[in-house]
Design an enzyme around this catalytic site. Structure first.
Site, short mmCIF file in Angstrom:
data_model
loop_
_atom_site.label_atom_id
_atom_site.label_comp_id
_atom_site.label_asym_id
_atom_site.label_seq_id
_atom_site.Cartn_x
_atom_site.Cartn_y
_atom_site.Cartn_z
N ASP A 72 48.86 5.05 -57.36
CA ASP A 72 48.39 5.17 -55.99
C ASP A 72 46.91 5.54 -55.93
O ASP A 72 46.45 6.44 -56.65
CB ASP A 72 49.21 6.25 -55.26
CG ASP A 72 48.77 6.45 -53.84
OD1 ASP A 72 48.82 5.48 -53.07
OD2 ASP A 72 48.37 7.58 -53.49
N ALA A 73 46.17 4.84 -55.09
CA ALA A 73 44.78 5.17 -54.71
C ALA A 73 43.96 5.76 -55.85
O ALA A 73 43.52 6.91 -55.79
CB ALA A 73 44.81 6.13 -53.52
N VAL A 74 43.71 4.96 -56.87
CA VAL A 74 42.97 5.47 -58.02
C VAL A 74 41.51 5.76 -57.69
O VAL A 74 40.83 6.48 -58.43
CB VAL A 74 43.05 4.52 -59.24
CG1 VAL A 74 44.49 4.34 -59.67
CG2 VAL A 74 42.39 3.18 -58.96
N HIS A 75 41.02 5.23 -56.57
CA HIS A 75 39.65 5.57 -56.15
C HIS A 75 39.53 7.05 -55.79
O HIS A 75 38.42 7.57 -55.72
CB HIS A 75 39.23 4.70 -54.95
CG HIS A 75 40.24 4.65 -53.85
ND1 HIS A 75 41.24 3.71 -53.82
CD2 HIS A 75 40.41 5.43 -52.76
CE1 HIS A 75 41.98 3.90 -52.74
NE2 HIS A 75 41.50 4.95 -52.08
N GLU A 128 46.16 0.70 -57.39
CA GLU A 128 45.61 0.49 -56.06
C GLU A 128 44.20 1.06 -56.05
O GLU A 128 44.01 2.23 -56.37
CB GLU A 128 46.45 1.20 -54.99
CG GLU A 128 45.84 1.07 -53.60
CD GLU A 128 46.35 2.09 -52.60
OE1 GLU A 128 46.11 1.90 -51.40
OE2 GLU A 128 46.96 3.10 -53.02
N ASP A 174 40.86 -7.02 -49.84
CA ASP A 174 40.03 -8.05 -49.20
C ASP A 174 40.84 -9.30 -48.87
O ASP A 174 40.64 -9.92 -47.82
CB ASP A 174 38.87 -8.45 -50.12
CG ASP A 174 37.70 -7.49 -50.04
OD1 ASP A 174 37.88 -6.39 -49.47
OD2 ASP A 174 36.61 -7.82 -50.55
N HIS A 193 42.91 -8.59 -45.82
CA HIS A 193 42.09 -8.43 -44.61
C HIS A 193 41.57 -9.78 -44.11
O HIS A 193 41.51 -10.02 -42.90
CB HIS A 193 40.92 -7.50 -44.90
CG HIS A 193 41.31 -6.11 -45.29
ND1 HIS A 193 42.58 -5.62 -45.11
CD2 HIS A 193 40.59 -5.09 -45.84
CE1 HIS A 193 42.64 -4.37 -45.55
NE2 HIS A 193 41.44 -4.03 -45.99
N GLN A 203 49.32 -1.38 -44.88
CA GLN A 203 48.78 -2.28 -43.86
C GLN A 203 49.69 -2.40 -42.64
O GLN A 203 49.21 -2.67 -41.54
CB GLN A 203 48.50 -3.66 -44.47
CG GLN A 203 47.55 -3.64 -45.65
CD GLN A 203 46.21 -2.99 -45.33
OE1 GLN A 203 45.77 -2.98 -44.18
NE2 GLN A 203 45.56 -2.45 -46.35
N VAL A 204 50.97 -2.16 -42.82
CA VAL A 204 51.90 -2.14 -41.69
C VAL A 204 52.02 -0.72 -41.14
O VAL A 204 51.84 -0.48 -39.95
CB VAL A 204 53.29 -2.68 -42.10
CG1 VAL A 204 54.26 -2.58 -40.92
CG2 VAL A 204 53.19 -4.12 -42.58
#
Length: 561
Positions: free
Chosen positions: A255-258, A286, A312, A315, A381-382
């Site tokens: 999850d969200a490695v940034h 991610e 991207d 989106h 996204q949902v």
């Protein structure tokens, strides 16, 4: 295993890393209290021969407070309750794992609590044959580490080693993996190593598990690069091995490695990849950084992760089909964005982003397509929409089919969000089950302010409304099955050497001896090839094409050249 407990012929050995504590006692419910021995690293250890599977325990700290085991294997009473000793024994007949090559991956993301009416591992088992017939090769399970209460997305987990009790606990998860493997379905587990949830986190009292320098909006973030970080890194890396050895999982989604910040000489992501690859498993990340370093090999100074998500791509398709331009969608909306994502993976690959107000991303170069995971829907996204609306509620049926074909027939790894394949119309909201009144109010206000969510995250109605209805649209389901079958039969994975052409409202993609035609609004297209129809979204497309002009209605068609 360094953390938690170990069962052997001498009894049960308990091991707790708690350098902030001078003394720690082990309390075995209905058996007694025992003084533990401390070493110079802050590990407290004791071996007992009068303890058995099923016994429950806590640790008593210097201030006489009692806390569960941070490496608990099971929390039958939830995040504040006693930890329970469980047996690792299970009658596996799955031949240990399913080895799926990246080019064969078709992933299905699901949430245990809302996938079926039961909301359990057992409920998912009943649907495994359906998933096999759909054609997916791996199920990606949203986090199952113990979280507060009975309903949550899973990203508020606080016990990394404990399987959520309300889903069926460790025995239920083992059974699910075993049954999936018997059908040839791989199991990818979503794990959260960027933070822990805000309720039930007792590790803050034990040692420097968390960073004092870095923050996340979701909870405390792990200390990977400061004093005491060696033990924290070990805690995480052993957790990876735990899921592989004890539960036979085939891979991980990080999850969200940034949000994982690590300034060590070797990044924790590279360490995680090393552990995963030692067992010949896969790891997917991610990341919203659009940075190929995540998946680049070590010789290119990368972390060697197998694949990463590409927002991207989502989106671009979503903004073009829906016309939405709010938030990050303001950076997208043209057919050219879809074309660029097909050609270059990232749209923002060193381009200026108006939404971020800075240059964003970097080119992926010649990395193959199976280094990237794409989707037209996922839980974020949902679920992060105010109304939790799925794409089927935002576009017409032909647009929905076009979107499906765009990503399933792309050179990237496709990931289906549960229910999408048959046109599920129920929303997928954010929901939680916290017990702290201040936290509950903060979450309600935060979701309303940041996401426009008016439904109460704590309400059972919000959770129940998010469950799949299983009202199947046979036409959409059949179309998805055909797309997946074609992807496999025509070898459309990984190869980014494609010829992409477009007009204002149409797009063609040529590769692997096929021509995919996407018509977003009635258009005249001059075909440069001859071919035979393989699949179309409606009956308006000709069965044969030659080198001539065609007036085509909105829809999708694939031709074999």
């Amino acid at each position: 295993m360094t953390f938690g407990y170990k069962l052997d012929e001498d009894g049960v050995t308990f091991n707790l890393w708690a350098p902030y504590q001078r003394k720690v006692k082990l309390k075995i419910l209905n058996r007694g209290i025992y003084e533990m021995e401390r070493d110079d690293k802050g590990y407290f250890t004791i071996t007992l021969d009068n303890v058995r599977v099923g016994d429950r325990y806590k640790y008593i700290l210097d201030d006489n407070s009692e806390v569960p085991d941070p490496a608990s294997r099971y929390q039958p009473e939830g995040v504040h309750g006693y930890s329970e000793i469980i047996s690792p024994d299970f009658e596996w007949d799955d031949e240990n794992s399913v080895k799926v090559k990246r080019e064969d991956l078709v992933i299905y993301e699901l949430h245990i609590g809302t996938f079926t009416s039961e909301g359990t591992f057992e409920g998912v088992i009943k649907k495994l044959n359906y998933l096999k017939e759909l054609g997916v090769t791996a199920i990606e399970i949203m986090p199952i580490a113990q979280f507060p209460g009975k309903k949550d997305w899973g990203y508020d987990g606080v016990y990394l080693y404990a399987v959520q009790n309300s889903y069926g606990g460790p025995s239920g998860f083992r059974k699910l993996v075993n049954e999936a493997h018997k059908l040839g379905l791989a199991v990818i587990l979503d794990v959260v190593y960027n933070h822990v949830g805000p309720e039930g986190n007792y590790m803050v009292k034990l040692g420097p598990y968390f960073s004092e320098k870095y923050k996340t909006p979701w909870g405390l973030t792990f200390n990977f690069d400061d004093a005491g970080s060696d033990e924290v890194r070990k805690f995480i890396l052993e957790n990876v091995e735990y899921w592989i050895n004890e539960f036979h999982v085939d891979g991980f989604r990080l999850d969200a490695v940034h949000a994982i910040i690590d300034n060590s000489p070797k990044h924790i992501l590279e360490d995680i990849a090393d552990v995963v690859h030692k067992y010949d498993k896969i790891v997917i990340a991610e990341s919203d950084l659009n940075d190929p370093r995540v998946v680049n090999p070590k010789e290119k100074c990368g972390y060697n992760i197998d694949a990463q998500w590409v927002d991207d791509f989502h989106h671009a398709i979503h903004a073009f089909l829906t016309g939405e331009r709010q938030g990050y969608y303001s950076d997208f909306g043209s057919i050219g964005d879809i074309v660029k994502s097909y050609k270059d993976v990232f749209i923002y690959d060193g381009k200026y982003s108006n939404f971020r107000r800075k240059t964003h991303g970097k080119s992926v170069g010649d990395l193959d397509g199976c280094k990237f995971v794409v989707y037209i829907q996922n839980h974020d996204q949902v679920g992060n929409r105010g109304g939790g609306e799925r794409l089927i509620k935002l576009v017409d049926k032909e647009s929905y089919k076009i979107a499906a074909a765009l990503y399933i027939l792309s050179p990237y790894i496709p990931m289906i969000f549960m229910g999408e394949e048959y046109g599920e119309e129920n929303p997928f909201y954010y929901f939680s089950d916290f017990s702290d009144p201040k936290l509950i109010q903060g979450v309600r206000e935060g979701r309303r302010r940041e996401n426009g969510q008016e439904t109460d995250p704590q309400s059972d109605c919000t959770f129940n409304d998010s469950k799949l209805s299983w009202k199947i649209n046979d036409d959409i389901l059949s179309f998805y099955k055909s797309l997946i079958k074609i992807r496999k039969e025509y070898g459309l994975a990984c190869n980014r050497k494609l010829s992409v052409e477009n007009g204002n409202y149409w797009l063609t993609v040529k590769g692997n001896g096929c021509l995919a035609v996407y018509v977003f609004s009635k258009s005249v297209i001059e075909m440069k090839y001859s071919g035979t129809l393989v699949l179309s979204s409606n009956s308006s497309f000709p069965s044969q094409i030659t080198e001539s002009k065609y007036e085509l209605d909105k829809g999708f068609a694939l031709y074999k050249l």
